[in-house]
Design a protein around this motif. Structure first.
Motif, mmCIF file in Angstrom:
data_model
loop_
_atom_site.group_PDB
_atom_site.id
_atom_site.type_symbol
_atom_site.label_atom_id
_atom_site.label_comp_id
_atom_site.label_asym_id
_atom_site.label_seq_id
_atom_site.Cartn_x
_atom_site.Cartn_y
_atom_site.Cartn_z
ATOM 1 N N LEU A 87 -6.983 1.671 3.220
ATOM 2 C CA LEU A 87 -7.443 2.614 2.212
ATOM 3 C C LEU A 87 -6.301 2.836 1.225
ATOM 4 O O LEU A 87 -5.124 2.700 1.592
ATOM 5 N N PRO A 88 -6.618 3.199 -0.041
ATOM 6 C CA PRO A 88 -5.558 3.261 -1.056
ATOM 7 C C PRO A 88 -4.353 4.124 -0.678
ATOM 8 O O PRO A 88 -3.207 3.684 -0.842
ATOM 9 N N ALA A 99 -2.366 2.287 1.739
ATOM 10 C CA ALA A 99 -1.697 1.137 1.106
ATOM 11 C C ALA A 99 -0.399 1.588 0.442
ATOM 12 O O ALA A 99 0.634 0.917 0.542
ATOM 13 N N ILE A 100 -0.450 2.738 -0.222
ATOM 14 C CA ILE A 100 0.758 3.280 -0.874
ATOM 15 C C ILE A 100 1.839 3.546 0.169
ATOM 16 O O ILE A 100 2.999 3.173 0.005
ATOM 17 N N ILE A 145 3.303 0.316 1.486
ATOM 18 C CA ILE A 145 4.261 -0.258 0.536
ATOM 19 C C ILE A 145 5.619 0.420 0.695
ATOM 20 O O ILE A 145 6.665 -0.231 0.744
ATOM 21 N N GLN A 146 5.590 1.749 0.818
ATOM 22 C CA GLN A 146 6.865 2.469 0.948
ATOM 23 C C GLN A 146 7.569 2.134 2.253
ATOM 24 O O GLN A 146 8.784 1.938 2.283
ATOM 25 N N HIS A 186 1.469 -8.437 -3.271
ATOM 26 C CA HIS A 186 0.241 -8.277 -4.057
ATOM 27 C C HIS A 186 -0.702 -7.319 -3.329
ATOM 28 O O HIS A 186 -0.632 -7.175 -2.116
ATOM 29 N N LEU A 187 -1.571 -6.688 -4.085
ATOM 30 C CA LEU A 187 -2.714 -6.000 -3.481
ATOM 31 C C LEU A 187 -3.873 -5.996 -4.465
ATOM 32 O O LEU A 187 -3.673 -6.005 -5.671
ATOM 33 N N GLY A 188 -5.051 -6.053 -3.918
ATOM 34 C CA GLY A 188 -6.244 -5.800 -4.734
ATOM 35 C C GLY A 188 -7.075 -7.001 -5.137
ATOM 36 O O GLY A 188 -8.292 -6.950 -5.047
ATOM 37 N N PHE A 189 -6.437 -8.056 -5.647
ATOM 38 C CA PHE A 189 -7.217 -9.155 -6.231
ATOM 39 C C PHE A 189 -6.828 -10.491 -5.601
ATOM 40 O O PHE A 189 -5.956 -11.197 -6.129
ATOM 41 N N GLY A 247 -14.094 0.247 -0.142
ATOM 42 C CA GLY A 247 -13.106 1.283 -0.448
ATOM 43 C C GLY A 247 -11.709 0.963 0.036
ATOM 44 O O GLY A 247 -10.789 1.760 -0.157
ATOM 45 N N GLU A 248 -11.534 -0.191 0.677
ATOM 46 C CA GLU A 248 -10.197 -0.610 1.113
ATOM 47 C C GLU A 248 -9.645 -1.672 0.160
ATOM 48 O O GLU A 248 -10.409 -2.419 -0.473
ATOM 49 N N LEU A 249 -8.321 -1.728 0.088
ATOM 50 C CA LEU A 249 -7.636 -2.758 -0.700
ATOM 51 C C LEU A 249 -7.037 -3.781 0.260
ATOM 52 O O LEU A 249 -6.367 -3.398 1.229
#
Lengths: 265, 265
Positions: free
Chosen positions: B171-172, B175-176, B179-180, B194-197, B220-222
């Motif tokens: 979930l976004p 994901a944030i 990343i951290q 990368h994320l998303g595409f 709703g997930e990336l």
């Protein structure tokens, strides 16, 4: 009287120009490297609740400093400043109504007033630009788009309302970098609260921001959302305290703190 | 002879069990908190190029340690270890062909062999789990899905090939956080690439990974993509050096370094 903006290279220079009525404009781009802050001034009773509201909602309301009641000097961040005179322009509110937009509030100061300095995204935007990230609204010369969300803040006393977010579109690799850069700055909203799916925040149309200006999100970019300092301002306006003073939009307090001092590493 | 996996709580315990032929299985979940590493052993001539390849591609090939030619001890990370005996199982390659899968390589050791220990995503997955993030493939008890991308690595000598990535859906907000957390561990691939595409990486179907097992990406997930340690392994297989030894899949070298020692902060 007016002064050359290019000469306002430090927090002290901006404050001096404000204090001597030589400057009353917007502070964006002034004193590069110095942290700017949102200002909220309340009477002691409401200030206690507002302090609690900020503590419960640190991402939209990152408090840099709170003054002692009656003392207009922010002694930690900027010991030689006077918050009554050192901003370009103020807004004075009575029961939620804007009643005055003066360049000094010396005539309104009272012994029970408490001032809040709240971190501002200018600090992390400067860091993003230094890192070579393209910040769309800055490139286009417009205000950042901001949106009310369906995410409620934690309320405290008379203060409650939805989280307001700012949005900056990035290519995925740049979004990752932007998360890392802004995460170093918890005192100015920190890392984003969301990316990718505006509808998860209750935002139905990115081209219709509630505040600021729309910016395009190109194919292959992710919209990235940060908690926004407009949150405490809208909450304040909706709470309609009997008396409040804020900075005038864009006319921030420029501190002595360097942006980099607000980084955690 | 076999040993209770639950008793293998430290790097030293795992290595001892390997060395004494009491353990030859997969190391996932063993010695919690100790960093595990991928192993690549090459002759000196190819090792020079491989070292250059890793230096040019630090995200997929984060080198934890390189041994001196002929010395099977990784003196920095694990001074009492012997890389000839202390892994559960090895793979021996001649001109790109798998020729043997022994539990010791003492009989193959030569004075011109150089060993590379390369960081492994187990370290950052442990940190994500500690932070309460749901890691889909671990929850499902399968291998992480991995994909060849259309992103070429920087080549060096005989070594070249595409970046391979691993994918974990979040979930976004998670994901944030991911990343951290992983950004603190540049020695084990660091933050995502990368994320998303997926199509921006040339990945057309997430349900068809090139390695590992597919996992669902929910509404709703990336999909979040990290540089993967399979990159140097595929590059090595494609380069077909005359002689190479690697760990057998999942049978890693367990170091004396704690995961947390690999964090930058």
């Amino acid at each position: 009287m007016s002064i050359d903006r290019a000469s306002l290279l430090t927090g002290a220079a901006v404050r001096e120009a404000c204090r001597t009525d030589q400057f009353s404009g917007q502070t964006s781009g002034l004193a590069p490297g110095f942290a700017q802050a949102n200002l909220v001034i309340l009477r002691e009773a409401e200030a206690a609740h507002f302090r609690e509201f900020c503590a419960k909602n640190p991402k939209p309301c990152p408090v840099l400093e709170v003054t002692e009641a009656g003392n207009p000097c922010p002694r930690q961040s900027t010991p030689d400043a006077d918050l009554r005179t050192d901003l370009p322009r103020y807004r004075v509110w009575e029961s939620g109504e804007l009643v005055e937009e003066p360049t000094s509030i010396s005539h309104l100061w009272q012994d029970d007033l408490v001032a809040f300095l709240i971190g501002c995204s200018f600090t992390f935007e400067a860091e993003m630009i230094r890192a070579g990230l393209p910040v769309r609204h800055i490139e286009l010369g417009v205000n950042v788009p901001m949106y009310r969300t369906n995410v409620p803040c934690e309320s405290a006393g008379i203060f409650s309302g939805p989280l307001v977010v700012s949005m900056r579109p990035f290519l995925p690799a740049d979004a990752i970098r932007a998360i890392q850069i802004t995460g170093r700055f918890p005192a100015v909203h920190g890392e984003p609260v969301h990316l990718g799916f505006p509808d998860q925040l209750g935002i139905t149309d990115l081209s219709q921001p509630d505040f600021g200006d729309p910016v395009p999100v190109h194919e292959g970019e992710l919209p990235v959302f940060w908690a926004c300092g407009v949150t405490p301002q809208t909450v304040l306006m909706e709470a309609k305290p009997e008396f409040a003073i804020t900075h005038s939009p864009g006319c921030m307090f420029v501190t002595d703190w360097k942006d980099e001092q607000l980084a955690t590493q």
